[in-house]
Design an enzyme around this catalytic site. Structure first.
Site, short mmCIF file in Angstrom:
data_model
loop_
_atom_site.label_atom_id
_atom_site.label_comp_id
_atom_site.label_asym_id
_atom_site.label_seq_id
_atom_site.Cartn_x
_atom_site.Cartn_y
_atom_site.Cartn_z
N SER A 1 0.83 -1.21 0.00
CA SER A 1 0.00 0.00 0.00
C SER A 1 0.86 1.26 0.00
O SER A 1 1.99 1.27 0.51
CB SER A 1 -0.90 0.03 1.23
N1 SAH Z 1 -0.66 -4.78 3.96
C1 SAH Z 1 -0.03 -5.16 2.73
C2 SAH Z 1 -0.96 -4.86 1.59
C3 SAH Z 1 -1.04 -6.01 0.66
S1 SAH Z 1 -2.27 -5.92 -0.60
C4 SAH Z 1 1.31 -4.49 2.56
O1 SAH Z 1 1.59 -3.49 3.25
O2 SAH Z 1 2.11 -4.96 1.75
C5 SAH Z 1 -3.55 -6.93 0.08
C6 SAH Z 1 -3.17 -8.34 0.47
O3 SAH Z 1 -4.38 -8.98 0.89
C7 SAH Z 1 -2.61 -9.19 -0.65
O4 SAH Z 1 -1.38 -9.73 -0.25
C8 SAH Z 1 -3.66 -10.29 -0.86
O5 SAH Z 1 -3.12 -11.52 -1.23
C9 SAH Z 1 -4.32 -10.34 0.51
N2 SAH Z 1 -5.67 -10.89 0.52
C10 SAH Z 1 -6.67 -10.69 -0.38
N3 SAH Z 1 -7.79 -11.36 -0.03
C11 SAH Z 1 -7.50 -12.00 1.13
C12 SAH Z 1 -8.25 -12.86 1.99
N4 SAH Z 1 -9.52 -13.22 1.73
N5 SAH Z 1 -7.64 -13.33 3.10
C13 SAH Z 1 -6.35 -12.99 3.41
N6 SAH Z 1 -5.59 -12.20 2.62
C14 SAH Z 1 -6.15 -11.70 1.50
#
Ligand code: SAH
Length: 203
Positions: free
Chosen positions: A52
């Site tokens: 993000s």
């Molecule tokens: N907080 C992270 C943002 C990653 S983007 C950072 O700072 O890097 C969102 C993440 O949510 C992705 O890695 C994706 O694989 C995960 N995600 C999406 N749907 C999900 C679910 N149902 N359960 C767990 N993780 C999920």
């Protein structure tokens, strides 16, 4: 105004600003993006996912009003960057990631950097972690179409949830949800945002 000045003007909690200065963001992005790590935008981390934007991480963390007694649940570990920020500001962080390869990479990275109050879990974030509930704070870093009821149920009284809500084709909004001592919910829409979708596992 530089990106850093914007963040410093908007973020109220000095500890959030300190945490952002402490966590080495360049360690959380793929090698080819190291030079862009501190630019204020999202970056790809593989598997169609993104780390993000710095401002959004700061903004969401600020709205969690964290302190060192809090048990936190994060959905969407991704690169582990937000997880590291949460770990500095709380007692313990549980983080669920649905893509195993991302979870493995983050696990190695967070251990190497010395964050030791984090429990990572592979699986479907919609389920939360029943056996560890309730959580004082819950942060979702992918966008569901509606606030997941299971996760609301796992939020402690007096707790705060920060979650982007909306369909991919529409404008999503960041919501701050507070659970009162009588269990009632106060919901506030605070910012238009663009998150990757929260994946629904097909069973
Ligand atoms: N907080 C992270 C943002 C990653 S983007 C950072 O700072 O890097 C969102 C993440 O949510 C992705 O890695 C994706 O694989 C995960 N995600 C999406 N749907 C999900 C679910 N149902 N359960 C767990 N993780 C999920």
């Amino acid at each position: 105004m530089t990106d850093e000045q914007i963040i410093e003007n908007v973020i109220k909690d000095a500890n959030v600003l300190k945490a952002i200065k402490t966590v080495p963001r360049h360690e959380f992005v793929p090698k080819e993006y190291i030079n862009s790590a501190y630019e204020d935008g999202p970056l790809p981390i593989g598997h169609g996912q993104t780390i993000s934007q710095l401002f959004i991480v700061a903004f969401m963390t600020d709205h969690l009003e964290l302190n060192s007694t809090h048990k936190v649940l994060e959905i969407g570990t991704g690169s582990g960057y937000q997880t590291a920020i949460l770990s500095i500001l709380s007692k313990h962080v549980y983080s669920i990631e649905i893509i195993d390869d991302l979870l493995k990479e983050s696990s190695i990275r967070l251990k190497k950097l010395g964050y030791d109050n984090i429990t990572l879990q592979s699986g479907d974030g919609y389920k939360g972690i029943e056996q560890e509930a309730p959580f004082d704070r819950i942060i979702i870093t992918a966008a569901p179409e509606e606030v997941p009821d299971t996760l609301l149920a796992q939020l402690n009284v007096g707790g705060i949830m920060v979650v982007p809500i909306g369909k991919q084709c529409e404008i999503q909004h960041l919501w701050v949800i507070k659970k009162d001592s009588d269990g009632s919910l106060m919901k506030e829409k605070v910012l238009p945002v663009g998150f990757v979708p929260m994946i629904k596992k097909i069973n």
